[in-house]
Design a protein around this motif. Structure first.
Motif, PDB file in Angstrom:
ATOM      1  N   MET A   1      82.178  53.789  13.464  1.00 29.82           N
ATOM      2  CA  MET A   1      82.382  52.407  13.886  1.00 29.82           C
ATOM      3  C   MET A   1      82.093  52.277  15.379  1.00 29.82           C
ATOM      4  N   ARG A   2      81.601  51.099  15.761  1.00 27.18           N
ATOM      5  CA  ARG A   2      81.242  50.857  17.155  1.00 27.18           C
ATOM      6  C   ARG A   2      82.262  49.984  17.879  1.00 27.18           C
ATOM      7  N   THR A   3      82.986  49.156  17.137  1.00 24.29           N
ATOM      8  CA  THR A   3      83.893  48.184  17.750  1.00 24.29           C
ATOM      9  C   THR A   3      85.349  48.594  17.643  1.00 24.29           C
ATOM     10  N   TYR A   4      85.705  49.273  16.577  1.00 29.73           N
ATOM     11  CA  TYR A   4      87.104  49.590  16.299  1.00 29.73           C
ATOM     12  C   TYR A   4      87.360  51.091  16.366  1.00 29.73           C
ATOM     13  N   HIS A   5      88.574  51.417  16.795  1.00 26.57           N
ATOM     14  CA  HIS A   5      89.002  52.829  16.864  1.00 26.57           C
ATOM     15  C   HIS A   5      89.878  53.133  15.652  1.00 26.57           C
ATOM     16  N   PRO A   6      89.514  54.122  14.831  1.00 23.62           N
ATOM     17  CA  PRO A   6      90.284  54.393  13.621  1.00 23.62           C
ATOM     18  C   PRO A   6      91.480  55.320  13.848  1.00 23.62           C
ATOM     19  N   VAL A   7      92.552  55.023  13.148  1.00 20.09           N
ATOM     20  CA  VAL A   7      93.712  55.914  13.063  1.00 20.09           C
ATOM     21  C   VAL A   7      93.850  56.289  11.585  1.00 20.09           C
ATOM     22  N   PHE A   8      93.837  57.560  11.284  1.00 20.02           N
ATOM     23  CA  PHE A   8      93.909  58.024   9.897  1.00 20.02           C
ATOM     24  C   PHE A   8      95.370  58.257   9.513  1.00 20.02           C
ATOM     25  N   VAL A   9      95.785  57.618   8.431  1.00 25.34           N
ATOM     26  CA  VAL A   9      97.189  57.657   8.025  1.00 25.34           C
ATOM     27  C   VAL A   9      97.306  58.194   6.605  1.00 25.34           C
ATOM     28  N   GLY A  10      98.273  59.078   6.370  1.00 21.87           N
ATOM     29  CA  GLY A  10      98.484  59.586   5.019  1.00 21.87           C
ATOM     30  C   GLY A  10      99.882  60.133   4.836  1.00 21.87           C
ATOM     31  N   ASP A  12     100.367  63.005   3.374  1.00 24.03           N
ATOM     32  CA  ASP A  12     100.226  64.452   3.516  1.00 24.03           C
ATOM     33  C   ASP A  12      99.398  64.795   4.748  1.00 24.03           C
ATOM     34  N   PRO A  13      99.380  66.066   5.158  1.00 23.58           N
ATOM     35  CA  PRO A  13      98.489  66.475   6.256  1.00 23.58           C
ATOM     36  C   PRO A  13      97.034  66.192   5.877  1.00 23.58           C
ATOM     37  N   ALA A  14      96.186  66.055   6.882  1.00 27.07           N
ATOM     38  CA  ALA A  14      94.771  65.742   6.647  1.00 27.07           C
ATOM     39  C   ALA A  14      93.914  66.958   6.974  1.00 27.07           C
ATOM     40  N   PRO A  15      93.695  67.859   6.009  1.00 26.13           N
ATOM     41  CA  PRO A  15      92.977  69.103   6.299  1.00 26.13           C
ATOM     42  C   PRO A  15      91.507  68.895   6.637  1.00 26.13           C
ATOM     43  N   ARG A  16      90.916  67.747   6.210  1.00 31.35           N
ATOM     44  CA  ARG A  16      89.493  67.545   6.468  1.00 31.35           C
ATOM     45  C   ARG A  16      89.246  66.368   7.404  1.00 31.35           C
ATOM     46  N   ALA A  17      90.225  66.061   8.253  1.00 33.37           N
ATOM     47  CA  ALA A  17      90.037  64.962   9.201  1.00 33.37           C
ATOM     48  C   ALA A  17      88.942  65.324  10.203  1.00 33.37           C
ATOM     49  N   PRO A  18      88.163  64.335  10.652  1.00 29.83           N
ATOM     50  CA  PRO A  18      87.126  64.614  11.654  1.00 29.83           C
ATOM     51  C   PRO A  18      87.735  65.212  12.914  1.00 29.83           C
ATOM     52  N   ALA A  19      86.969  66.057  13.589  1.00 31.31           N
ATOM     53  CA  ALA A  19      87.449  66.699  14.812  1.00 31.31           C
ATOM     54  C   ALA A  19      87.843  65.631  15.837  1.00 31.31           C
ATOM     55  N   GLY A  20      89.009  65.804  16.416  1.00 28.17           N
ATOM     56  CA  GLY A  20      89.471  64.875  17.437  1.00 28.17           C
ATOM     57  C   GLY A  20      90.024  63.578  16.908  1.00 28.17           C
ATOM     58  N   ALA A  21      90.162  63.462  15.583  1.00 28.33           N
ATOM     59  CA  ALA A  21      90.636  62.214  14.992  1.00 28.33           C
ATOM     60  C   ALA A  21      92.105  61.968  15.324  1.00 28.33           C
ATOM     61  N   ASP A  22      92.454  60.700  15.399  1.00 26.25           N
ATOM     62  CA  ASP A  22      93.844  60.287  15.607  1.00 26.25           C
ATOM     63  C   ASP A  22      94.496  60.229  14.222  1.00 26.25           C
ATOM     64  N   VAL A  23      95.298  61.240  13.896  1.00 21.89           N
ATOM     65  CA  VAL A  23      95.863  61.372  12.553  1.00 21.89           C
ATOM     66  C   VAL A  23      97.376  61.165  12.588  1.00 21.89           C
ATOM     67  N   VAL A  24      97.864  60.318  11.701  1.00 19.67           N
ATOM     68  CA  VAL A  24      99.297  60.090  11.532  1.00 19.67           C
ATOM     69  C   VAL A  24      99.671  60.544  10.130  1.00 19.67           C
TER      70      VAL A  24
END
Length: 346
Positions: A1-10, A12-24
């Protein structure tokens, strides 16, 4: 995405989250917090964390997670987008309840709260949009918007010498892997050098492995298990054709679109699928690959033998597939449409 910053929420833990991702992950607050959310759909930790991050919109993937996101979206006062992928609008309510999974039971029980609260329901194919409306989703708030393929990363590559078929799928009834093995037994007699690479795992792994032995093709079939995305793409590139012969499962589960088909097409590989679910929206018969009826190993084998024996045919269909992806499923184009939707809602 170019306009928005994603926060990944789940949950359980996120074993395949992108490097440097903001994970909750609710798992960081311990199992009681996770179980409480699973049963009640509510988490004060989650609301406070997302409010601190100034979250402006929630986007849930699958209707099940949409139902879980409703209380959080209401607490934050933000729009809720839900992407519907397949099983969430094709598996019957009776089978969802019979699964005894708390999350699925919550989905059936609280689905109307999602229908009322959800700002937009994104459907990955026209087929899924039709099923969503039949399932009860409000037609006026459904939108067909497939997820795209990064055509800058996934490039066409030359056909390999080895007559290899690749199948990328979770090993469950819906993916039609048993039909593929029956077809491959016929293919192997016609093309003795043929190989079948199966990427993925699931509850039918043992049964399918035994079937390969029973059919006498175990030495030419490799069960590779779950692999990183880069390895999946590399295996597709090293294969002549990708096959996804999906079927309607006993519980009604159907294919939404079949991202593996699109990624293979972007690589310049012909694809063989079934006239099932959203697959005909990703495969144009005799243009990007072939479509055969569900549960028809003979027809499947016929198309696979034709492709393995004719590199020029593979090249023609692979070129058609690449063009289809560039024209209809390019990731940057699809993401721009998604961000435009976010902008309208925010």
């Amino acid at each position: 995405m170019r306009t928005y910053h994603p926060v990944f929420v789940g949950r359980d833990p996120a074993p395949r989250a992108p490097a440097g991702a903001d994970v909750v992950s609710l798992a960081t607050h311990g199992r009681p917090a996770t179980m409480s959310y699973l049963l009640t759909r509510r988490s004060g930790h989650l609301v406070r964390t997302l409010r601190d991050r100034e979250v402006r919109l929630l986007h849930a993937h699958f209707g099940v997670e949409g139902v879980f996101a409703v209380p959080t979206a209401r607490a934050l006062g933000v729009p809720l987008v839900t992407t519907l992928h397949g099983f969430d609008v094709s598996v019957t309510r009776r089978h969802l309840l019979a699964s005894r999974k708390p999350s699925w039971a919550n989905y059936v029980t609280w689905r109307r709260s999602l229908f009322e609260t959800g700002a937009t329901f994104v459907c990955v194919s026209e087929h899924i949009q039709r099923r969503a409306i039949e399932w009860g989703y409000p037609a006026e708030r459904t939108l067909m918007l497939p997820i795209g393929v990064d055509t800058e990363v996934v490039k066409p590559v030359p056909l390999p010498e080895t007559p290899r078929i690749v199948h990328v799928a979770r090993l469950v009834e819906k993916k039609g892997t048993a039909d593929l093995l029956h077809a491959f037994a016929v293919v192997h007699r016609a093309v003795p050098a043929a190989e079948l690479a199966i990427i993925g795992d699931g509850p039918l792994h043992g049964q399918l492995s035994a079937l390969a032995t029973e059919l006498g093709v175990a030495e030419s079939v490799r069960f590779l298990g779950v692999r990183p995305h880069a390895e999946v793409l590399a295996t597709v590139a090293q294969s002549r054709v990708l096959c996804l012969p999906s079927v309607t499962a006993a519980n009604g589960d159907q294919e939404g679109l079949g991202m593996a088909l699109l990624e293979a097409a972007a690589t310049g590989r012909p694809v063989v699928g079934t006239r099932h679910g959203g697959i005909p929206e990703a495969v144009m018969d005799d243009v990007t690959g072939y479509l055969v009826p569900e549960r028809d190993p003979a027809a499947l084998a016929d198309r696979l033998v034709a492709l393995l024996g004719d590199p020029d045919l593979c090249q023609r269909l692979g070129t058609g597939g690449r063009k289809l992806v560039e024209d209809r499923f390019d990731l940057s184009t699809q993401t721009a449409k998604l961000e435009s939707l976010y902008g309208e809602l925010v």
